[in-house]
Enzyme design. Sequence first.
Site, mmCIF file in Angstrom:
data_model
loop_
_atom_site.group_PDB
_atom_site.id
_atom_site.type_symbol
_atom_site.label_atom_id
_atom_site.label_comp_id
_atom_site.label_asym_id
_atom_site.label_seq_id
_atom_site.Cartn_x
_atom_site.Cartn_y
_atom_site.Cartn_z
ATOM 1 N N GLY A 41 -9.892 -1.858 8.451
ATOM 2 C CA GLY A 41 -9.953 -1.997 9.910
ATOM 3 C C GLY A 41 -10.358 -3.396 10.372
ATOM 4 O O GLY A 41 -10.419 -3.669 11.567
ATOM 5 N N SER A 112 -10.748 -5.168 -1.698
ATOM 6 C CA SER A 112 -11.327 -5.887 -2.855
ATOM 7 C C SER A 112 -12.825 -6.125 -2.646
ATOM 8 O O SER A 112 -13.252 -7.269 -2.471
ATOM 9 C CB SER A 112 -10.571 -7.187 -3.129
ATOM 10 O OG SER A 112 -10.277 -7.932 -1.976
HETATM 11 S S1 ADX Z 1 -9.675 -1.532 -2.709
HETATM 12 O O1 ADX Z 1 -11.101 -1.270 -2.419
HETATM 13 O O2 ADX Z 1 -9.250 -0.968 -3.994
HETATM 14 O O3 ADX Z 1 -9.338 -2.965 -2.597
HETATM 15 P P1 ADX Z 1 -7.341 -1.009 -1.095
HETATM 16 O O4 ADX Z 1 -7.257 -2.210 -0.246
HETATM 17 O O5 ADX Z 1 -6.422 -0.911 -2.273
HETATM 18 O O6 ADX Z 1 -8.880 -0.771 -1.556
HETATM 19 O O7 ADX Z 1 -7.059 0.291 -0.207
HETATM 20 C C1 ADX Z 1 -7.777 0.465 0.982
HETATM 21 C C2 ADX Z 1 -7.045 1.393 1.946
HETATM 22 O O8 ADX Z 1 -7.043 2.703 1.425
HETATM 23 C C3 ADX Z 1 -7.764 1.434 3.273
HETATM 24 O O9 ADX Z 1 -7.161 0.564 4.189
HETATM 25 C C4 ADX Z 1 -7.614 2.863 3.703
HETATM 26 O O10 ADX Z 1 -6.424 3.019 4.475
HETATM 27 C C5 ADX Z 1 -7.395 3.638 2.437
HETATM 28 N N1 ADX Z 1 -8.553 4.387 1.913
HETATM 29 C C6 ADX Z 1 -8.499 5.678 1.541
HETATM 30 N N2 ADX Z 1 -9.680 6.076 1.010
HETATM 31 C C7 ADX Z 1 -10.525 5.004 1.046
HETATM 32 C C8 ADX Z 1 -11.883 4.795 0.638
HETATM 33 N N3 ADX Z 1 -12.589 5.757 0.076
HETATM 34 N N4 ADX Z 1 -12.417 3.566 0.845
HETATM 35 C C9 ADX Z 1 -11.696 2.593 1.408
HETATM 36 N N5 ADX Z 1 -10.402 2.732 1.827
HETATM 37 C C10 ADX Z 1 -9.808 3.924 1.633
#
Ligand code: ADX
Length: 219
Positions: A41, A112
């Site tokens: 967001g 990330s």
């Molecule tokens: S990361 O932490 O592994 O980098 P990434 O960017 O791939 O996350 O995915 C984040 C997206 O997954 C968010 O924008 C959201 O739409 C979705 N999402 C679903 N579950 C979660 C969660 N538990 N935490 C954060 N994002 C989530």
Amino acid sequence: MLMGQRKSENITRVEHRISTEDRAARNKHKGGVLWFTGLSGAGKSTLAFALEEELFRRGYHVYVLDGDNVRYGLNADLGFSHEDRTENIRRVGEVAALFARAGVICISAFISPYLKDRALARNAAGDKFYEVYVEADVATCEMRDPKGLYRKARAGEIADFTGISAPYEAPENPDITIDTRVQSIEGGIGTLIEFVAGTLGSGDAPMRQRVRQGQSTEI
Ligand code: ADX
């Protein structure tokens, strides 16, 4: 899970015959990774796709890797545990580095959340890596809640949600910070375009300028 270890033996590196400089000369810009990090967001995807469009329009070779999209394909086997996020970022870091070596500007938009994982992604791309902190605090992101995920996380319907029940480690020394609480999308894109032109080159903008001035009909 690999977690950065190499399992294969009996493998030998082979050299490309096209140099990085050859690719940059043809493309009229260098390849690189613009690594967007920030809370869900905060505006990573919005900025990433707007920047992709603007750079493409200016003649750059550019592609966005986006968290939600990549989790439908390459990383469909990964969830949101610490271990899975680390593997998510490891794979994407390697893919982004490949794009950069191919001469493309790769914009990656992933939460990330861990410093260590981003350091490994930087390591994969070497001096072609630029960290972009898309900054907005949890309260702001929660107020925007474009996907309704913060509401669900607060209601206990999503476990390990970044900023609520899982950590986010902010960059210590980002190459660029776009504070989306105070900066408009257009303002952010302006800053990023200027950065790209200064560090990676100008794309084929000069040619387009000639076209606009009526000195050439080629494009
Ligand atoms: S990361 O932490 O592994 O980098 P990434 O960017 O791939 O996350 O995915 C984040 C997206 O997954 C968010 O924008 C959201 O739409 C979705 N999402 C679903 N579950 C979660 C969660 N538990 N935490 C954060 N994002 C989530």
